[in-house]
Scaffold this active site. Structure first.
Site, mmCIF file in Angstrom:
data_model
loop_
_atom_site.group_PDB
_atom_site.id
_atom_site.type_symbol
_atom_site.label_atom_id
_atom_site.label_comp_id
_atom_site.label_asym_id
_atom_site.label_seq_id
_atom_site.Cartn_x
_atom_site.Cartn_y
_atom_site.Cartn_z
ATOM 1 C CE1 TYR A 94 67.896 30.030 -15.041
ATOM 2 C CE2 TYR A 94 68.636 28.375 -16.595
ATOM 3 C CZ TYR A 94 67.753 28.789 -15.623
ATOM 4 O OH TYR A 94 66.730 27.971 -15.228
ATOM 5 C CE LYS A 124 53.157 34.841 -16.806
ATOM 6 N NZ LYS A 124 51.893 34.112 -16.629
ATOM 7 C CG ASP A 158 50.787 30.885 -17.201
ATOM 8 O OD1 ASP A 158 51.085 31.071 -18.395
ATOM 9 O OD2 ASP A 158 50.081 31.687 -16.565
ATOM 10 C CG ASP A 173 66.656 24.629 -16.454
ATOM 11 O OD1 ASP A 173 66.750 23.399 -16.546
ATOM 12 O OD2 ASP A 173 67.260 25.304 -15.594
ATOM 13 C CG ASP A 232 64.329 18.808 -15.637
ATOM 14 O OD1 ASP A 232 64.976 18.640 -16.700
ATOM 15 O OD2 ASP A 232 64.859 18.795 -14.517
#
Ligand code: NAD
Length: 360
Positions: free
Chosen positions: A141, A191, A223, A247, A251
């Protein structure tokens, strides 16, 4: 103890849930003999309307002076098409920057009385009690170079994911320390089978684990983590991850609790000389224009954020537990807002807040 707190109600239901959270703070201060010093500031859409800026200088100054900041939510539909720098949401990034907060903590709990509100089967979600620790200032980001260049079929977009060892160590230590105060299990998410950033992440976290031999460390690929969160959420205690993965995963974690209105969050920064963490506390939800002004928003995310503030910024664990117990009792009594689908008539925002104050 003197509790120096800046309150930023923000927009929409932010103002409604913050009002109840502040009532709970006052009740705690009264019961436990603390002195409350509250300042109020502008952030988001209301700040643009009044001053032209989503984060006025006065707000930045007040935040730097306060021991902790309580935020409602920002966002007003009339700014939906404004350029990014003139949107209320810019105020959020601004206040995080002013405070230097680098860790976002999202507790995810399945309340027994709300199991039916969860989209998952009761037996899957029962007993879920985790905290997601998301790195907040680095990663894709913020990395450069970034941008969109060229045109036609060659038009090309670039973002850069970058992490330094120091950034990873800082957040990982916080997660290890949190795990020590909980069930001593840390799941570090990356990852590393594809990304170099994740390879460094894994190496640094694994290296630190020698300093925390009492904490059981596991590495989980992002994942797989996304899958495990819905298949077997009770296996997690502290989940540590970088900015973008956090992020998304937080959620996903949010739906486990049944309503977005239930979820608190804490953004934590460097330690003050007193040893307290600098903190920004806010419910996870936004300003919900669809129900704003109707006194029906669920204030529990905001009230839970007060509990987090008492614990992390002021070290008041007993007071934080009292707020948590009061919320549990109110949930069990069914005096809850419409989003939680109570069996009887739903409570208003202010009635739910009153119920928590009474239970304390
Ligand atoms: P939202 O979280 O505001 O609302 C999503 C849905 O959940 C809506 O149907 C809403 O009514 C419901 N909801 C949210 N909080 C609730 C509560 N406490 N009680 C009962 N129901 C609740 O997300 P959105 O609609 O995508 O965004 C609305 C505005 O909020 C936008 O301007 C967005 O940018 C902003 N936003 C701000 C923050 C923040 O301040 N941290 C976070 C997310 C969105």
């Amino acid at each position: 103890m003197k509790l120096n707190i800046l309150v930023l109600p923000g927009d929409g239901i932010g103002t409604e849930v913050t009002r109840e959270a502040v009532r709970v703070l006052r009740r705690v201060a009264e019961k436990y003999g603390h002195e409350l010093s509250l300042a109020e500031g502008l952030l988001g859409g209301i700040a643009i309307h009044r001053t032209g800026s989503p984060i006025p200088e006065e707000t930045a100054r007040l935040a730097a002076e306060a021991d902790a900041t309580l935020l409602g939510a920002v966002g007003l539909p009339e700014f939906d098409n404004a350029p990014p720098s003139q949107r209320p949401e810019r105020g959020l990034l601004g206040i995080r920057k002013v405070l230097g907060v680098f860790a976002n903590l999202r507790p995810v709990r399945a309340y027994e009385t709300l199991l039916d509100s969860s989209p998952l089967k009761n037996e899957r979600v029962r007993g879920t009690d985790m905290i997601i620790v998301r790195e907040l200032t680095g990663g894709i980001y913020y990395g450069t170079p970034r941008g969109i260049e060229g045109s036609g079929p060659e038009e090309r977009a670039v973002n850069t994911m970058a992490y330094t060892r120091a950034e990873i160590e800082r957040i990982a230590r916080m997660a290890f320390e949190l795990a020590r105060q909980r069930r001593r299990k840390l799941s570090s998410v990356d990852k590393s089978n594809v990304l170099e950033c994740s390879q460094l992440w894994r190496r640094v976290v694994a290296g630190l684990s020698a300093e925390y031999p009492d904490v059981e460390l596991e590495h989980v690929l992002v994942d797989n983590c996304a899958m495990q969160l819905v298949l077997n959420p009770t296996r997690f205690d502290v989940v540590l991850t970088e900015n973008m993965f956090g992020d998304i995963l937080s959620d996903e974690g949010a739906v486990l609790a049944g309503s977005i209105g239930m979820l608190p969050s804490a953004s934590i920064g460097p330690k003050r000389p007193s040893g307290a963490w600098v903190g920004l506390y806010e419910p996870v939800h936004g300003s919900a224009p669809d129900i704003a002004g109707q006194d029906r928003a669920n204030p529990f995310g905001a009230i839970g954020s007060v509990a987090a503030m008492l614990e992390y910024s002021f070290g008041l664990k007993e007071e934080a537990a009292a707020v948590q117990r009061a919320m549990d009792a109110v949930l069990a009594s069914g005096r809850v807002t419409a989003d939680l689908k109570p069996k009887g008539a739903p409570c208003s925002t202010s009635e739910a807040g009153s119920a928590v104050c009474e239970a304390i």
